[in-house]
Design a protein around this motif. Structure first.
Motif, mmCIF file in Angstrom:
data_model
loop_
_atom_site.group_PDB
_atom_site.id
_atom_site.type_symbol
_atom_site.label_atom_id
_atom_site.label_comp_id
_atom_site.label_asym_id
_atom_site.label_seq_id
_atom_site.Cartn_x
_atom_site.Cartn_y
_atom_site.Cartn_z
ATOM 1 N N GLU A 1 37.951 -8.108 22.666
ATOM 2 C CA GLU A 1 38.314 -8.289 24.070
ATOM 3 C C GLU A 1 39.160 -7.126 24.598
ATOM 4 O OE1 GLU A 1 37.167 -10.617 26.097
ATOM 5 O OE2 GLU A 1 35.952 -11.336 24.407
ATOM 6 N N GLY A 2 39.816 -6.414 23.707
ATOM 7 C CA GLY A 2 40.614 -5.267 24.120
ATOM 8 C C GLY A 2 39.718 -4.141 24.609
ATOM 9 N N SER A 3 40.255 -3.263 25.436
ATOM 10 C CA SER A 3 39.433 -2.197 26.021
ATOM 11 C C SER A 3 40.192 -0.878 26.089
ATOM 12 C CB SER A 3 38.989 -2.590 27.431
ATOM 13 O OG SER A 3 40.113 -2.665 28.299
ATOM 14 N N ILE A 4 39.450 0.185 26.170
ATOM 15 C CA ILE A 4 40.056 1.503 26.314
ATOM 16 C C ILE A 4 40.807 1.596 27.632
ATOM 17 C CG2 ILE A 4 39.561 3.969 26.613
ATOM 18 C CD1 ILE A 4 37.256 3.615 24.611
ATOM 19 N N SER A 5 40.231 1.040 28.693
ATOM 20 C CA SER A 5 40.910 1.087 29.991
ATOM 21 C C SER A 5 42.223 0.313 29.938
ATOM 22 C CB SER A 5 40.000 0.520 31.086
ATOM 23 O OG SER A 5 39.665 -0.834 30.823
ATOM 24 N N GLY A 6 42.233 -0.797 29.190
ATOM 25 C CA GLY A 6 43.467 -1.559 29.033
ATOM 26 C C GLY A 6 44.518 -0.756 28.281
ATOM 27 N N ILE A 7 44.081 -0.005 27.284
ATOM 28 C CA ILE A 7 45.001 0.826 26.494
ATOM 29 C C ILE A 7 45.594 1.932 27.365
ATOM 30 C CG2 ILE A 7 45.149 2.482 24.594
ATOM 31 C CD1 ILE A 7 42.967 0.779 23.178
ATOM 32 N N THR A 8 44.740 2.634 28.105
ATOM 33 C CA THR A 8 45.242 3.737 28.932
ATOM 34 C C THR A 8 46.144 3.225 30.051
ATOM 35 O OG1 THR A 8 43.195 3.698 30.244
ATOM 36 C CG2 THR A 8 43.302 5.259 28.411
ATOM 37 N N ARG A 9 45.836 2.064 30.576
ATOM 38 C CA ARG A 9 46.679 1.490 31.631
ATOM 39 C C ARG A 9 48.070 1.171 31.078
ATOM 40 N NH1 ARG A 9 43.224 -1.697 33.229
ATOM 41 N NH2 ARG A 9 43.753 -3.553 31.994
ATOM 42 N N ARG A 10 48.113 0.579 29.902
ATOM 43 C CA ARG A 10 49.402 0.261 29.283
ATOM 44 C C ARG A 10 50.181 1.532 28.946
ATOM 45 N NH1 ARG A 10 49.566 -5.146 26.954
ATOM 46 N NH2 ARG A 10 47.540 -6.187 27.093
ATOM 47 N N ALA A 11 49.448 2.566 28.533
ATOM 48 C CA ALA A 11 50.100 3.817 28.126
ATOM 49 C C ALA A 11 50.469 4.686 29.315
ATOM 50 C CB ALA A 11 49.181 4.599 27.189
ATOM 51 N N GLY A 12 49.931 4.363 30.493
ATOM 52 C CA GLY A 12 50.185 5.181 31.671
ATOM 53 C C GLY A 12 49.492 6.526 31.578
ATOM 54 N N CYS A 13 48.316 6.537 30.925
ATOM 55 C CA CYS A 13 47.563 7.777 30.714
ATOM 56 C C CYS A 13 46.231 7.729 31.446
ATOM 57 C CB CYS A 13 47.287 8.000 29.223
ATOM 58 S SG CYS A 13 48.758 8.198 28.218
ATOM 59 N N ALA A 14 45.719 8.891 31.752
ATOM 60 C CA ALA A 14 44.384 8.985 32.335
ATOM 61 C C ALA A 14 43.355 8.724 31.243
ATOM 62 C CB ALA A 14 44.168 10.362 32.944
ATOM 63 N N LEU A 15 42.186 8.246 31.655
ATOM 64 C CA LEU A 15 41.129 7.959 30.687
ATOM 65 C C LEU A 15 40.770 9.196 29.877
ATOM 66 C CD1 LEU A 15 39.267 5.681 29.714
ATOM 67 C CD2 LEU A 15 37.582 6.448 31.396
ATOM 68 N N GLY A 16 40.791 10.345 30.533
ATOM 69 C CA GLY A 16 40.464 11.586 29.827
ATOM 70 C C GLY A 16 41.427 11.891 28.696
ATOM 71 N N SER A 17 42.670 11.482 28.865
ATOM 72 C CA SER A 17 43.664 11.724 27.814
ATOM 73 C C SER A 17 43.307 10.965 26.547
ATOM 74 C CB SER A 17 45.056 11.296 28.296
ATOM 75 O OG SER A 17 45.469 12.085 29.382
ATOM 76 N N PHE A 18 42.726 9.780 26.725
ATOM 77 C CA PHE A 18 42.327 8.993 25.563
ATOM 78 C C PHE A 18 41.352 9.787 24.712
ATOM 79 C CE2 PHE A 18 39.453 6.255 23.272
ATOM 80 C CZ PHE A 18 40.292 5.311 22.695
ATOM 81 N N TYR A 19 40.330 10.350 25.350
ATOM 82 C CA TYR A 19 39.282 11.044 24.601
ATOM 83 C C TYR A 19 39.729 12.404 24.075
ATOM 84 C CZ TYR A 19 36.180 7.324 26.000
ATOM 85 O OH TYR A 19 35.600 6.085 26.150
ATOM 86 N N THR A 20 40.897 12.840 24.508
ATOM 87 C CA THR A 20 41.463 14.058 23.918
ATOM 88 C C THR A 20 41.882 13.800 22.475
ATOM 89 O OG1 THR A 20 42.282 14.814 26.068
ATOM 90 C CG2 THR A 20 43.315 15.782 24.105
ATOM 91 N N TYR A 21 42.290 12.535 22.194
ATOM 92 C CA TYR A 21 42.835 12.217 20.875
ATOM 93 C C TYR A 21 42.009 11.222 20.062
ATOM 94 C CZ TYR A 21 46.699 14.504 23.162
ATOM 95 O OH TYR A 21 47.464 15.422 23.843
ATOM 96 N N PHE A 22 41.137 10.478 20.725
ATOM 97 C CA PHE A 22 40.333 9.483 20.015
ATOM 98 C C PHE A 22 38.898 9.490 20.535
ATOM 99 C CE2 PHE A 22 44.733 7.961 20.193
ATOM 100 C CZ PHE A 22 45.013 7.869 18.839
ATOM 101 N N ASP A 23 37.957 9.220 19.638
ATOM 102 C CA ASP A 23 36.543 9.249 20.001
ATOM 103 C C ASP A 23 36.065 7.949 20.637
ATOM 104 O OD1 ASP A 23 36.143 11.843 19.034
ATOM 105 O OD2 ASP A 23 35.842 11.105 16.991
ATOM 106 N N SER A 24 36.691 6.827 20.270
ATOM 107 C CA SER A 24 36.175 5.531 20.689
ATOM 108 C C SER A 24 37.222 4.449 20.442
ATOM 109 C CB SER A 24 34.920 5.192 19.878
ATOM 110 O OG SER A 24 35.260 5.085 18.489
ATOM 111 N N LYS A 25 36.892 3.234 20.834
ATOM 112 C CA LYS A 25 37.774 2.099 20.561
ATOM 113 C C LYS A 25 37.895 1.884 19.058
ATOM 114 C CE LYS A 25 36.585 -2.263 21.524
ATOM 115 N NZ LYS A 25 36.374 -3.549 22.245
ATOM 116 N N ASP A 26 36.797 2.031 18.348
ATOM 117 C CA ASP A 26 36.829 1.902 16.890
ATOM 118 C C ASP A 26 37.759 2.940 16.280
ATOM 119 O OD1 ASP A 26 34.112 0.813 17.826
ATOM 120 O OD2 ASP A 26 34.171 0.128 15.743
ATOM 121 N N ASP A 27 37.720 4.147 16.817
ATOM 122 C CA ASP A 27 38.517 5.242 16.264
ATOM 123 C C ASP A 27 40.012 4.963 16.425
ATOM 124 O OD1 ASP A 27 38.965 7.727 15.055
ATOM 125 O OD2 ASP A 27 39.027 8.763 16.986
ATOM 126 N N ILE A 28 40.421 4.510 17.612
ATOM 127 C CA ILE A 28 41.853 4.260 17.802
ATOM 128 C C ILE A 28 42.289 3.018 17.023
ATOM 129 C CG2 ILE A 28 41.691 2.836 19.910
ATOM 130 C CD1 ILE A 28 44.229 4.341 20.880
#
Length: 203
Positions: free
Chosen positions: A39-66
């Protein structure tokens, strides 16, 4: 580029990058801890972190990866919290008391660890197994040193490490996550009496 090389390529190269990656991991802990992996999502993670979606993919490939990185990270957090405290123990038996006490303290402030580690069994079996194997390995090494000092029985081995770890895991669940009202010191003392009777130095 191999998967391993790709992962290395995403290692932060600046202090700011390290802070962003840490924020994403912390946010992932909250997201997966509350909602679970599916049920968790990448958008939920970036929203909590206060980061842009692009920042996520700078450090992780996917939800599985993080998620995989989070399991490894939380395992490391437990180690880094518990190990320095164990180093201050009086002897080998007391080290196991301090180890459980410290783990209970950690679990009470990071209750999401149980949901995340339990889900890892189905999401990433390798990370799940590594978490417990690494923990048991450190415990076995600690018991071996205690035996060499004469603090515990000379025949302690891997089985003892897994048995004590199993006890600690369920005590953490019962008295760290489900109900944390009882003093952690009491739980650690009662469990340590069992350990001392089981592997304590024989008279």
């Amino acid at each position: 580029m191999s998967e391993e090389a790709a992962r290395e390529d995403k290692t932060p190269r600046t202090a700011r990058g390290a802070r962003t990656r840490r924020a994403l991991l912390s946010a992932a802990g909250q997201e997966f801890g509350e909602k679970g992996f599916h049920e968790g999502s990448i958008s939920g993670i970036t929203r909590r972190a206060g980061c842009a979606l692009g920042s996520f993919y700078t450090y992780f490939d996917s939800k599985d990866d993080i998620f995989r990185a989070l399991v490894n990270d939380m395992s490391g957090q437990v180690r880094d919290y518990v190990s320095p405290r164990i180093a201050q123990a009086r002897d080998g038996i007391d080290a196991e008391r301090v180890g459980l006490l410290s783990f209970l303290e950690f679990a009470r402030t990071h209750k999401e660890i149980y949901r995340i580690i339990d889900e890892a069994e189905f999401v990433d079996q390798a990370a799940y197994r590594a978490h417990y194997e690494n923990t048991a390995s450190r415990m076995a090494a600690r018991l071996t040193k205690a035996a060499e000092k004469g603090d515990v029985r000379p025949d302690v081995e891997e089985v003892h490490a897994w048995a004590i770890m199993g006890m600690n895991v369920f005590l953490g669940l019962r008295y760290g996550v489900w109900d944390d009202s009882r003093p952690a010191e009491d739980i650690a003392a009662i469990a340590n009496a069992l350990v001392e009777k089981g592997i304590g130095r024989q008279s």
